[in-house]
Design a protein around this motif. Structure first.
Motif, PDB file in Angstrom:
ATOM      1  N   GLN B  40       5.057  -9.215  -2.763  1.00 49.29           N
ATOM      2  CA  GLN B  40       4.189  -9.337  -1.701  1.00 49.29           C
ATOM      3  C   GLN B  40       3.613 -10.632  -1.246  1.00 49.29           C
ATOM      4  O   GLN B  40       3.472 -11.000  -0.249  1.00 49.29           O
ATOM      5  CB  GLN B  40       2.880  -8.221  -2.248  1.00 49.29           C
ATOM      6  CG  GLN B  40       2.193  -7.686  -1.077  1.00 49.29           C
ATOM      7  CD  GLN B  40       0.999  -6.957  -2.066  1.00 49.29           C
ATOM      8  OE1 GLN B  40       0.313  -7.193  -2.779  1.00 49.29           O
ATOM      9  NE2 GLN B  40       0.783  -5.595  -1.302  1.00 49.29           N
ATOM     10  N   ALA B  41       3.001 -11.368  -2.395  1.00 48.03           N
ATOM     11  CA  ALA B  41       2.594 -12.650  -2.263  1.00 48.03           C
ATOM     12  C   ALA B  41       3.647 -13.721  -1.738  1.00 48.03           C
ATOM     13  O   ALA B  41       3.288 -14.738  -0.842  1.00 48.03           O
ATOM     14  CB  ALA B  41       1.967 -13.215  -3.387  1.00 48.03           C
ATOM     15  N   MET B  44       7.055 -10.775   1.108  1.00 42.72           N
ATOM     16  CA  MET B  44       6.823  -9.559   1.972  1.00 42.72           C
ATOM     17  C   MET B  44       5.229  -9.133   2.073  1.00 42.72           C
ATOM     18  O   MET B  44       4.773  -8.467   1.424  1.00 42.72           O
ATOM     19  CB  MET B  44       7.479  -8.115   1.467  1.00 42.72           C
ATOM     20  CG  MET B  44       8.756  -8.190   1.156  1.00 42.72           C
ATOM     21  SD  MET B  44       9.437  -6.647   0.722  1.00 42.72           S
ATOM     22  CE  MET B  44      11.122  -6.883   0.478  1.00 42.72           C
ATOM     23  N   GLY B  45       4.471 -10.099   2.869  1.00 42.16           N
ATOM     24  CA  GLY B  45       3.273  -9.989   2.841  1.00 42.16           C
ATOM     25  C   GLY B  45       2.481  -8.651   3.271  1.00 42.16           C
ATOM     26  O   GLY B  45       1.396  -8.283   2.943  1.00 42.16           O
TER      27      GLY B  45
END
Ligand SMILES: Cc1cc2nc3c(=O)[nH]c(=O)nc-3n(C[C@H](O)[C@H](O)[C@H](O)COP(=O)(O)OP(=O)(O)OC[C@H]3O[C@@H](n4cnc5c(N)ncnc54)[C@H](O)[C@@H]3O)c2cc1C
Ligand code: SF4
Ligand code: SF4
Ligand code: FES
Lengths: 261, 253
Positions: B40-41, B44-45
């Motif tokens: 995520q960081a 893939m925000g």
């Protein structure tokens, strides 16, 4: 002894331990009887988000009793308030500005990553505004937090608005910065050690500081902290204590007065 | 000792979706939720994942990891082989909101259908008393963290959307059993209601729910089976049936 699911046998291998945030003692300044926020009509705060309830260190189990007592007061305070309150006029311009502010990270590209800024802020507060702090560290933290604040104005996020954690973090960051800056600025002002606040450069408890609260306010650019005198302990409470116990915490002046009448 | 981990992450919404391949760094001691957060960081925000405590206590991070319903925060990366790809998908029994996040409101609806604890009308605040043995009897069921992994696993609803209407599911069978064991609760027919209104009869005691429960609650053995047995007893034993109508029995033993 095995700690699942880490599968570490602590009788054979070392186990990594570290401090973590358990409770935030500071919070929204409220009227104790109604839980109404000071200076913001119509806002009520109870529980961990409210400040001042537990002094410099909350005792185990006292959060639960706080929630029960002040949750009820907040509910009653709010119910009383709405009886006489009128709708607050909000201008279309203000609504538009708020919507634009929230949308802004979508309109930028190639800006700062909200996750990276969050991680940097965590690193700064962990290392410099931790359990044991010094004036020099806090000064450094305040400067670094201001840097992050500047960079946070240029956050850009990908994707849409639906369940988008990167987008949520973009505006959570504003609030995190507010808390971090208020904490650091209050801590640098308080030149003593008390409860959850240990200043390595001022290791002693100082009774004069017991009479002071720090109130932080924000002008949209930075946090200002001012000192506010604490109301004196009422006489009926003063009398409940062995005076020698109170002597550990109060100034000679306060002891001589014997509580507020 | 970081290593490269291969993952496949399901991304999409209620209408469409697909698995996406990613490679991410994994450090020693990390759990699946840690590496999802790293994805995520860094890559893939906007990857949606629900979590809260990272301590196996809030029940938010339920998902399917290599096909098994699990808590992502309590699943060690090291429990998979070094070359193994870790595939994460949303809970299958509930509608997807986005990526790994599902809409679990089915469970809240079912919770509302179960009548809450009802003490005697004349019991005043502060007067309720319980024997330690009664506290202990239902303690196991009170460990439930509402992760709904059992609800997601149970075949009665997993592949049969139409059953959702009449089936409360294992989490709520333990809730009914817990209330039924409460010595002060005055509702007398909880087990019969479980059978007739909450679909206890549809359960064929496969124990899949028990297998996935992160709190190791023995859902089938200690709640479902005893309730089923008592319902059958009562049905065929008119004297005991009468007994239930006269006074609250002692609950499941
Ligand atoms: C590990 C740990 C152990 C503890 N053990 C004890 C103990 O044994 N005894 C004790 O008395 N205290 C204990 N505490 C402290 C106590 O649990 C907390 O202080 C208390 O739960 C706080 O309750 P609250 O309702 O004020 O806030 P919270 O429980 O934090 O609730 C805040 C709610 O606001 C929601 N929220 C946040 N942002 C938004 C938004 N933008 N919009 C809408 N909703 C939002 C959150 O999702 C959350 O549900 C412990 C704390 C920790 C961390
Ligand atoms: S034991 Fe019953 S409730 Fe549990 S998974 Fe099997 S059928 Fe479902
Ligand atoms: S019974 Fe177990 S698996 Fe089911 S919701 Fe509760 S904790 Fe989760
Ligand atoms: S994050 Fe709370 S159970 Fe996993």
């Amino acid at each position: 002894m095995e700690f699942l699911p880490t599968q570490i046998d602590i009788t054979k291998e070392p186990m990594e331990v570290g401090p973590t945030c358990h409770y935030v003692m500071g919070g929204v300044e409220v009227e104790p009887d109604t839980a109404a926020a000071v200076g913001v009509p119509g806002l009520f705060a109870a529980g961990e988000v409210a400040g001042g309830m537990h002094g410099s260190n909350r005792l185990g189990g006292n959060s639960l009793s706080d929630l029960l007592v002040f949750g009820r007061r907040a509910g009653m305070g709010a119910a009383e308030y709405v009886k006489s309150a009128k709708a607050v006029p909000v201008s279309d311009a203000a609504i538009k500005a708020a919507a634009e502010r929230i949308q802004a990270p979508f309109t930028r590209s190639g800006g700062e990553n909200s996750y990276s800024l969050h991680a940097e802020l965590q690193e700064i507060t962990h290392n410099l505004v931790g359990i044991i702090r010094t004036g020099a560290e806090l000064k450094e933290a305040i400067e670094k937090i201001a840097e992050i604040r500047k960079r946070s104005a240029n956050v850009s996020v990908a994707g849409g608005r639906k369940f988008n954690p990167g987008f949520h973090l973009a505006f959570d960051l504003d609030n995190m910065l507010l808390v971090a800056e208020s904490t650091a600025k209050s801590a640098i002002s308080r030149e003593e050690s008390r409860g959850g606040h240990t200043r390595d450069d001022f290791p002693q408890l100082d009774s004069k500081w017991r009479q002071v609260n720090h109130i932080a306010s924000f002008d949209g650019k930075e946090v200002t902290v001012r000192k506010q005198p604490l109301p004196a302990l009422p006489k009926e409470l003063f009398d409940l204590f062995d005076v020698h116990e109170l002597e550990k915490y109060m100034t000679a002046d306060e002891i001589a007065k014997g509580g507020a009448r | 000792m970081a290593r490269k981990l291969k993952m496949r992450i399901w991304r999409g919404d209620a209408d469409t979706g697909a698995l996406q391949d990613v490679t991410v760094e994994a450090n020693e001691g990390e759990v699946v939720l840690d590496v999802i957060h790293r994805v995520q960081a860094t890559q893939m925000g906007d990857l949606a994942v629900r979590w809260n405590c990272k301590a196996g206590k809030c029940g938010s991070c339920s998902m399917e990891i290599n096909g098994k319903p699990r808590l992502a925060c309590m699943t060690q990366v090291a429990s998979y082989g070094d070359e193994e790809t870790i595939t994460v998908t949303p809970l299958r029994a509930f509608p997807v909101i986005k990526d790994l996040v599902t809409d679990v409101s089915f469970n809240y609806k079912k919770a509302m259908e179960i009548p809450s604890y009802e003490p005697p009308a004349n019991l005043k605040p502060g007067e309720a008393r319980m024997q330690q043995v009664d506290v202990e009897r239902s303690q196991e069921f009170r460990k439930c963290i509402e992760c709904f992994l059992c609800q997601n696993t149970c075949h009665v609803v997993r592949d049969h959307e139409e059953n959702k209407k009449s089936f409360a599911g294992p989490r709520f069978f333990i809730r009914i059993a817990e209330l039924d064991m409460h010595p002060l609760d005055i509702l007398k027919n909880r087990k019969q209601k479980a059978q007739e209104e909450h679909g206890l009869g549809m359960c064929n005691i496969t124990k899949c729910c028990t297998e996935v429960c992160p709190e190791h609650i023995r859902i089938t053995d200690n709640a479902i089976i005893p309730m089923k047995e008592r319902v059958v007893d009562v049905k065929y034993d008119p004297l005991r049936w009468l007994g239930t109508k006269i006074r609250k029995r002692e609950g499941i033993v």
